[in-house]
Scaffold this motif. Structure first.
Motif, mmCIF file in Angstrom:
data_model
loop_
_atom_site.group_PDB
_atom_site.id
_atom_site.type_symbol
_atom_site.label_atom_id
_atom_site.label_comp_id
_atom_site.label_asym_id
_atom_site.label_seq_id
_atom_site.Cartn_x
_atom_site.Cartn_y
_atom_site.Cartn_z
ATOM 1 N N ASN A 88 0.814 -1.251 0.030
ATOM 2 C CA ASN A 88 0.025 0.040 -0.011
ATOM 3 C C ASN A 88 0.825 1.326 -0.080
ATOM 4 N N ARG A 89 2.199 0.857 0.090
ATOM 5 C CA ARG A 89 3.282 2.108 -0.238
ATOM 6 C C ARG A 89 4.174 2.047 -1.059
ATOM 7 N N SER A 90 4.520 3.032 -1.984
ATOM 8 C CA SER A 90 5.692 2.911 -2.942
ATOM 9 C C SER A 90 6.177 4.376 -3.312
ATOM 10 N N CYS A 91 7.309 4.223 -4.050
ATOM 11 C CA CYS A 91 7.900 5.151 -4.399
ATOM 12 C C CYS A 91 7.208 6.066 -5.409
ATOM 13 N N VAL A 92 7.277 7.588 -5.098
ATOM 14 C CA VAL A 92 6.932 8.527 -5.998
ATOM 15 C C VAL A 92 7.790 9.599 -6.505
ATOM 16 N N CYS A 93 8.403 9.485 -7.827
ATOM 17 C CA CYS A 93 9.466 10.170 -8.264
ATOM 18 C C CYS A 93 9.229 11.655 -8.437
ATOM 19 N N ASN A 94 10.198 12.560 -8.226
ATOM 20 C CA ASN A 94 9.971 14.013 -8.445
ATOM 21 C C ASN A 94 10.349 14.325 -9.839
ATOM 22 N N ASP A 95 9.767 15.422 -10.658
ATOM 23 C CA ASP A 95 10.319 15.930 -11.650
ATOM 24 C C ASP A 95 10.140 14.655 -13.063
ATOM 25 N N ASN A 96 11.327 14.507 -13.783
ATOM 26 C CA ASN A 96 11.544 13.785 -14.588
ATOM 27 C C ASN A 96 12.186 12.317 -14.387
ATOM 28 N N PHE A 97 12.362 12.315 -12.766
ATOM 29 C CA PHE A 97 13.047 10.939 -12.248
ATOM 30 C C PHE A 97 11.892 9.742 -12.375
ATOM 31 N N GLY A 98 12.432 8.359 -12.454
ATOM 32 C CA GLY A 98 11.316 7.387 -12.559
ATOM 33 C C GLY A 98 12.053 6.115 -12.009
ATOM 34 N N SER A 99 11.208 5.100 -12.363
ATOM 35 C CA SER A 99 11.627 3.638 -11.740
ATOM 36 C C SER A 99 11.255 3.420 -10.393
ATOM 37 N N PHE A 100 11.223 2.174 -9.911
ATOM 38 C CA PHE A 100 10.466 1.717 -8.851
ATOM 39 C C PHE A 100 11.201 2.334 -7.598
ATOM 40 N N ASP A 101 12.581 2.702 -7.787
ATOM 41 C CA ASP A 101 13.305 3.425 -6.640
ATOM 42 C C ASP A 101 13.773 4.871 -7.213
ATOM 43 N N CYS A 102 13.117 5.359 -8.205
ATOM 44 C CA CYS A 102 13.573 6.577 -8.540
ATOM 45 C C CYS A 102 14.932 6.722 -9.136
ATOM 46 N N SER A 103 15.587 5.602 -9.488
ATOM 47 C CA SER A 103 16.967 5.940 -10.171
ATOM 48 C C SER A 103 16.994 6.024 -11.488
ATOM 49 N N GLY A 104 15.768 5.941 -12.378
ATOM 50 C CA GLY A 104 15.765 5.961 -13.465
ATOM 51 C C GLY A 104 15.161 7.332 -14.147
ATOM 52 N N CYS A 105 14.546 7.455 -15.294
ATOM 53 C CA CYS A 105 14.253 8.650 -15.913
ATOM 54 C C CYS A 105 12.812 8.400 -16.465
ATOM 55 N N LYS A 106 11.863 9.299 -16.684
ATOM 56 C CA LYS A 106 10.606 9.049 -17.292
ATOM 57 C C LYS A 106 10.647 8.828 -18.728
ATOM 58 N N PRO A 107 9.849 8.422 -19.384
ATOM 59 C CA PRO A 107 9.788 8.430 -20.796
ATOM 60 C C PRO A 107 10.094 9.554 -21.474
ATOM 61 N N GLY A 108 11.044 9.477 -22.384
ATOM 62 C CA GLY A 108 11.407 10.886 -23.284
ATOM 63 C C GLY A 108 12.538 11.537 -22.693
ATOM 64 N N TRP A 109 13.222 11.125 -21.565
ATOM 65 C CA TRP A 109 14.231 11.791 -20.869
ATOM 66 C C TRP A 109 15.163 10.869 -20.594
ATOM 67 N N GLN A 110 16.466 11.454 -20.528
ATOM 68 C CA GLN A 110 17.769 10.705 -20.144
ATOM 69 C C GLN A 110 18.831 11.687 -19.498
ATOM 70 N N GLY A 111 19.840 11.141 -19.211
ATOM 71 C CA GLY A 111 20.866 11.800 -18.310
ATOM 72 C C GLY A 111 20.857 11.636 -16.933
ATOM 73 N N ALA A 112 21.857 12.181 -16.445
ATOM 74 C CA ALA A 112 22.106 11.629 -14.916
ATOM 75 C C ALA A 112 20.984 12.656 -14.312
ATOM 76 N N ASP A 113 20.422 13.693 -14.801
ATOM 77 C CA ASP A 113 19.653 14.433 -13.980
ATOM 78 C C ASP A 113 18.217 14.346 -14.793
ATOM 79 N N CYS A 114 18.094 13.435 -15.844
ATOM 80 C CA CYS A 114 16.931 13.123 -16.427
ATOM 81 C C CYS A 114 16.451 14.671 -17.000
ATOM 82 N N ASP A 115 17.352 15.499 -17.570
ATOM 83 C CA ASP A 115 16.865 16.629 -18.046
ATOM 84 C C ASP A 115 17.198 16.709 -19.541
ATOM 85 N N VAL A 116 17.475 15.722 -20.331
ATOM 86 C CA VAL A 116 17.880 15.822 -21.708
ATOM 87 C C VAL A 116 16.657 14.834 -22.423
ATOM 88 N N ALA A 117 16.311 15.428 -23.234
ATOM 89 C CA ALA A 117 15.224 14.814 -24.069
ATOM 90 C C ALA A 117 15.773 13.795 -24.831
#
Length: 519
Positions: A88-117
């Motif tokens: 009943n609890r899981s990670c919710v990622c900020n900004d363009n960050f993603g993944s089950f532990d927020c170590s990845g990026c949302k779709p369409g984004w890349q880079g260490a800070d997930c700020d590169v299209a």
């Protein structure tokens, strides 16, 4: 790079996605007992990367809008109110960050800070790929069958038995990347386990409802992302099979593509196909029901396929036609009450294949997606096991391409998707089973570009109003010309007929060689 989807507070928070049940990091006794899946960032950082500013551990949102009457049980299936039975609890990622532990990026984004299209990946017709492109796709797909999934595991027992007495670890098991794809599909359609030998069969969390298209979009996106990671190529795209070609020949069923027929047993794949040695999982659904067990990834024999070979059902011996797709794209409404397999004038139901291609419901009709499955006549025609056949991937990619084209033409919004009253699992905000962290149809009922992919496909353009008027006048003009020619012809024929009758009345003792007429 990990790709997962999550939703927070009803706002779309798309992340890079993996089709899965649960992350290995949460397949622990501690996590199951606490009902919390909030792993450390990358295994070594803070929980959900909170200290690093990437995300937080938050309550999972579960929407309680009423579903349709197709499912009458309450509180007995672990997929109800997904994934509450487990977490009943899981990670919710900020900004363009993603993944089950927020170590990845949302779709369409890349880079260490997930700020590169990221550039769009393009899904194309497998028959239009170069030999090198096709070989790369098939090789990576083949590798995924034997490569253990690096991040996700699956439950191999009923949720009541997931943690047995005196167990030190819950009853999860590893699974390969492709077999996870198969297992996820099986788990969404399996029966409700009640008691040994007893199961409730009138349930399906991924078919016969509005979420059919959004669920399978998520399913494909997860596999594509896994294959991108496996290949080391972020531009890697899954192709599609244009099954709307009509006729009785499967143009991709050759040994160098998705497997031809074995001359010694026409129900098996050709011996020179790389997929001939693939074994299916999750086939014995009756055994699972009788023993209150889930599919655990055990191999159960080879893929079966005999395109167009169902002699008992002539209606499924030929593939859909190009015109069928054209007709389907003209259906204006996304779905209609009761949002089920008997919905009338429903684009979803038409594309899924329970209606005629013009949207008219007719009991027993099987068109488009359903017809393509049934045409395969084997593993691919069995709903719970169909994903075992790799042609499933390309069949559904083309289905998604038609869905994407319809969305473009219709300018739809989430207001066109039912918020309640759909079969269980199919309401707009229901957490789709068994994806984790949770994702809903609201997140997926958007243009594919928001997920970082597009299609190289050309569908016939719909007629504009002006074109419709032009065509109408053109048809009228042709009809008038044909009518005028017919009238003139009738007059000429009448004159000649009277002349012929006059000559025929001449005495037979005259020389008929002087009579000139045209019959």
């Amino acid at each position: 790079v990990k790709y997962v989807c999550t939703t927070a507070f009803g706002i779309m928070v798309l992340t890079q996605c993996v089709a899965a049940q649960f992350p290995r990091a949460c397949a622990t006794l501690e996590a199951i007992k606490s009902h919390q899946c909030c792993p450390l960032l990358g295994g070594t950082g803070s929980r959900c990367g909170e200290v690093e500013g990437r995300g937080i551990c938050s309550d999972i949102t579960i929407k309680d809008r009423p579903h349709g009457e197709q499912y009458v049980l309450v509180g007995v299936d672990d997929r109800e109110r997904w994934p509450e039975r487990f977490f009943n609890r899981s990670c919710v990622c900020n900004d363009n960050f993603g993944s089950f532990d927020c170590s990845g990026c949302k779709p369409g984004w890349q880079g260490a800070d997930c700020d590169v299209a990221r550039p769009l990946v393009i899904r194309q017709n497998i028959l239009n790929m170069t030999e090198e492109e096709r070989e790369k796709f098939l090789s990576v797909l083949h590798l995924s069958k034997t490569t253990p999934h690096p991040d996700y595991v699956v439950a191999q027992d009923h949720y009541r038995n997931l943690v047995s007495e005196n167990a030190t670890e819950p009853n999860f098991s590893n699974i390969s990347i492709y077999d996870l794809f198969v297992w996820v599909h099986y788990y969404s359609v399996r029966d409700t386990l009640l008691a040994p030998g007893q199961a409730y069969t009138a349930i399906d969390f991924s078919h016969e409802g509005p979420a059919f298209l959004t669920w399978h979009r998520m399913h494909l996106f997860g596999l594509e992302t896994d294959l991108q990671v496996l290949s080391g190529d972020p531009t890697f795209a899954i192709p599609y099979w244009d099954f709307a070609i009509g006729g009785t020949a499967c143009d991709v069923c050759t040994d160098d593509i998705l497997g031809g027929q074995n001359p010694e047993d026409l129900t098996l794949l050709g011996p020179n196909s790389r997929f001939a040695d693939w074994e299916v999982i999750c086939l014995s659904i009756d055994w699972f029901d009788d023993n209150l067990k889930l599919c655990n990834g055990t191999f159960e024999g080879p893929i079966r396929r005999k395109p167009g070979g169902n002699i008992d059902r002539p209606a499924v011996q030929t593939l859909p036609r190009p015109q069928d797709v054209t007709d389907c794209l003209q259906v204006q409404q996304y779905d209609s009450f009761p949002f089920f397999s008997n919905s009338e004038n429903s684009f979803r139901n038409t594309l899924e294949g329970y209606s005629k291609t013009n949207g008219e419901f007719d009991v027993g009709v099987r068109t488009l997606h359903n017809l393509a499955h049934l045409f395969l006549n084997g593993t691919g025609g069995m709903t719970h096991a169909s994903a075992n056949d790799p042609i499933f991937v390309l069949l559904h990619t083309f289905t998604d391409a038609i869905f994407e084209e319809w969305m473009k033409r219709s300018n739809v919004t989430v207001a066109d998707f039912p918020e309640e009253g759909a079969p269980i699992g199919h309401n707009l905000d229901y957490n789709l089973v068994p994806f984790f962290p949770p994702v809903s149809s609201r997140d997926l009922f958007v243009p594919s570009q928001q997920f970082g992919y597009s299609y190289a496909v050309q569908f016939p353009e719909p007629f504009t109003l002006e074109e419709t008027f032009s065509i109408t006048w053109a048809v009228f003009g042709v009809a008038a010309l044909v009518g005028l020619n017919a009238a003139v012809g009738l007059i000429v024929w009448s004159v000649r007929y009277r002349e012929r009758k006059r000559y025929e009345n001449i005495s037979i003792d005259q020389d008929i060689s002087v009579i000139h007429y045209t019959v």
